[in-house]
Motif scaffolding. Structure first.
Motif, PDB file in Angstrom:
ATOM      1  N   LYS A   8       0.850  -1.191   0.000  1.00  0.00           N
ATOM      2  CA  LYS A   8       0.000   0.000   0.000  1.00  0.00           C
ATOM      3  C   LYS A   8       0.888   1.244   0.000  1.00  0.00           C
ATOM      4  N   LYS A   9       0.504   2.243  -0.768  1.00  0.00           N
ATOM      5  CA  LYS A   9       1.269   3.492  -0.769  1.00  0.00           C
ATOM      6  C   LYS A   9       0.765   4.376   0.369  1.00  0.00           C
ATOM      7  N   ILE A  10       1.676   4.718   1.279  1.00  0.00           N
ATOM      8  CA  ILE A  10       1.295   5.475   2.472  1.00  0.00           C
ATOM      9  C   ILE A  10       2.139   6.741   2.577  1.00  0.00           C
ATOM     10  N   LEU A  11       1.471   7.850   2.678  1.00  0.00           N
ATOM     11  CA  LEU A  11       2.108   9.162   2.835  1.00  0.00           C
ATOM     12  C   LEU A  11       2.068   9.551   4.308  1.00  0.00           C
ATOM     13  N   ILE A  12       3.228   9.909   4.867  1.00  0.00           N
ATOM     14  CA  ILE A  12       3.303  10.319   6.271  1.00  0.00           C
ATOM     15  C   ILE A  12       4.012  11.662   6.370  1.00  0.00           C
ATOM     16  N   THR A  13       3.455  12.577   7.156  1.00  0.00           N
ATOM     17  CA  THR A  13       4.172  13.805   7.493  1.00  0.00           C
ATOM     18  C   THR A  13       4.645  13.701   8.937  1.00  0.00           C
ATOM     19  N   ALA A  14       5.802  14.290   9.216  1.00  0.00           N
ATOM     20  CA  ALA A  14       6.374  14.164  10.561  1.00  0.00           C
ATOM     21  C   ALA A  14       7.183  15.404  10.922  1.00  0.00           C
ATOM     22  N   GLY A  15       7.311  15.621  12.237  1.00  0.00           N
ATOM     23  CA  GLY A  15       8.163  16.704  12.732  1.00  0.00           C
ATOM     24  C   GLY A  15       7.497  18.060  12.720  1.00  0.00           C
ATOM     25  N   PRO A  16       8.265  19.094  13.075  1.00  0.00           N
ATOM     26  CA  PRO A  16       7.739  20.466  13.090  1.00  0.00           C
ATOM     27  C   PRO A  16       7.957  21.146  11.745  1.00  0.00           C
ATOM     28  N   THR A  17       7.441  22.348  11.612  1.00  0.00           N
ATOM     29  CA  THR A  17       7.859  23.234  10.513  1.00  0.00           C
ATOM     30  C   THR A  17       8.503  24.469  11.127  1.00  0.00           C
ATOM     31  N   ARG A  18       9.274  25.165  10.315  1.00  0.00           N
ATOM     32  CA  ARG A  18       9.899  26.421  10.724  1.00  0.00           C
ATOM     33  C   ARG A  18       9.372  27.541   9.840  1.00  0.00           C
ATOM     34  N   GLU A  19       8.914  28.615  10.467  1.00  0.00           N
ATOM     35  CA  GLU A  19       8.400  29.767   9.728  1.00  0.00           C
ATOM     36  C   GLU A  19       9.342  30.942  10.001  1.00  0.00           C
ATOM     37  N   TYR A  20      10.109  31.310   8.990  1.00  0.00           N
ATOM     38  CA  TYR A  20      11.243  32.212   9.175  1.00  0.00           C
ATOM     39  C   TYR A  20      10.850  33.688   9.238  1.00  0.00           C
ATOM     40  N   LEU A  21      11.468  34.387  10.222  1.00  0.00           N
ATOM     41  CA  LEU A  21      11.374  35.842  10.293  1.00  0.00           C
ATOM     42  C   LEU A  21      12.493  36.474   9.470  1.00  0.00           C
ATOM     43  N   ASP A  22      13.664  35.877   9.555  1.00  0.00           N
ATOM     44  CA  ASP A  22      14.837  36.308   8.805  1.00  0.00           C
ATOM     45  C   ASP A  22      15.703  35.061   8.599  1.00  0.00           C
ATOM     46  N   PRO A  23      16.897  35.162   8.027  1.00  0.00           N
ATOM     47  CA  PRO A  23      17.675  33.952   7.725  1.00  0.00           C
ATOM     48  C   PRO A  23      18.066  33.109   8.938  1.00  0.00           C
ATOM     49  N   VAL A  24      18.026  33.670  10.145  1.00  0.00           N
ATOM     50  CA  VAL A  24      18.498  32.924  11.315  1.00  0.00           C
ATOM     51  C   VAL A  24      17.454  32.763  12.419  1.00  0.00           C
ATOM     52  N   ARG A  25      16.276  33.353  12.261  1.00  0.00           N
ATOM     53  CA  ARG A  25      15.239  33.264  13.289  1.00  0.00           C
ATOM     54  C   ARG A  25      13.947  32.721  12.682  1.00  0.00           C
ATOM     55  N   TYR A  26      13.263  31.919  13.487  1.00  0.00           N
ATOM     56  CA  TYR A  26      12.034  31.323  12.986  1.00  0.00           C
ATOM     57  C   TYR A  26      11.102  30.971  14.137  1.00  0.00           C
ATOM     58  N   ILE A  27       9.811  30.790  13.794  1.00  0.00           N
ATOM     59  CA  ILE A  27       8.798  30.304  14.723  1.00  0.00           C
ATOM     60  C   ILE A  27       8.671  28.797  14.510  1.00  0.00           C
ATOM     61  N   THR A  28       8.631  28.044  15.602  1.00  0.00           N
ATOM     62  CA  THR A  28       8.474  26.598  15.478  1.00  0.00           C
ATOM     63  C   THR A  28       7.762  26.058  16.709  1.00  0.00           C
TER      64      THR A  28
END
Length: 237
Positions: A8-28
């Motif tokens: 069976k073909k099964i798609l899984i998503t895992a972990g957090p995402t990062r939403e960047y404010l600038d190149p070095v800072r993000y919301i997670t």
């Protein structure tokens, strides 16, 4: 015993995402990805054809890396899922996707100038909701609900809104959920059957979830066969 999920073909998503404010800072958030990876490993061991879409994690895993697509943002995760959803039999949305991202971002590091900084956010794409709108009756969709209050009411609302067949419910309490090696879950079906499980390792929890998915998948296939056979053939004399 041979698993009904083999091939069976099964798609899984895992972990957090990062939403960047600038190149070095993000919301997670504090998602470690352990639950999603445990599911991927368990299903792979059963012979399923698993595609894993992973946010940024730091894990040692037996799951083959060539079957992983690594992403960072919610938007990247959505577009990675778009490539696979239409051809999958089962989708498991285990990732903790950020609900919001910064409305304005900077290509350079934001300097500390003012005493206060105000951040305006915009809503991200709701990945599970979008795929719930296009899911066919031959596909199965599984979601997760991390709730701190009105747990059953909120989980039921989420199950219906996102067109899940099953939803795995947990709470961020001691030794459970984000960052921990253990979890205590309940599984609610769209028919509103509810099963409770004790605190277990996430590998053991993955086995419980996969068993619930397998049982539901068998039931769903039987239902589809029944519907297919109910055809109004012309009567012969």
């Amino acid at each position: 015993m041979r698993s009904s999920l083999i091939h069976k073909k099964i798609l899984i998503t895992a972990g957090p995402t990062r939403e960047y404010l600038d190149p070095v800072r993000y919301i997670t958030n504090e998602s470690s990805g352990k639950m999603g990876y445990a599911l991927a490993e368990t299903l792979h061991e059963l012979g399923a054809d698993v595609v894993l879409i992973s946010g940024p994690v730091c894990l040692n895993s037996s799951f083959p890396e060539e079957n992983i697509t690594f992403v960072k943002t919610a938007n990247e995760m959505y577009h990675a899922c778009l490539k696979h959803f239409s051809s999958c039999d089962i989708a498991i949305f285990a990732a903790a996707v950020a609900d919001y991202s910064p409305k304005l971002t900077s290509e350079e590091k934001i300097k500390k100038i003012d005493e206060a900084c105000f951040l305006e956010l915009k809503k991200n794409v709701d990945i599970a909701f979008e795929f719930g709108k296009v899911k066919t009756r031959f596909q199965q969709s599984v979601g997760f609900a991390l709730e701190t209050n009105d747990v059953l009411t909120n989980s039921k609302f989420k199950l219906e809104k996102k067109n899940f067949d099953l939803i795995v419910i947990n709470s961020p309490t001691h030794n459970q959920g984000f960052g921990h090696d253990t979890n205590k879950v309940s599984i609610l079906s769209k028919e509103l059957y509810l099963d409770h499980f004790p605190l277990k390792s996430k590998k053991e929890v993955a086995v419980d979830i996969v068993q619930a998915i397998e049982e539901y998948s068998i039931l769903n296939e039987a239902t589809q066969k029944s519907l297919y056979n109910v055809i109004d053939y012309p009567k012969t004399v």
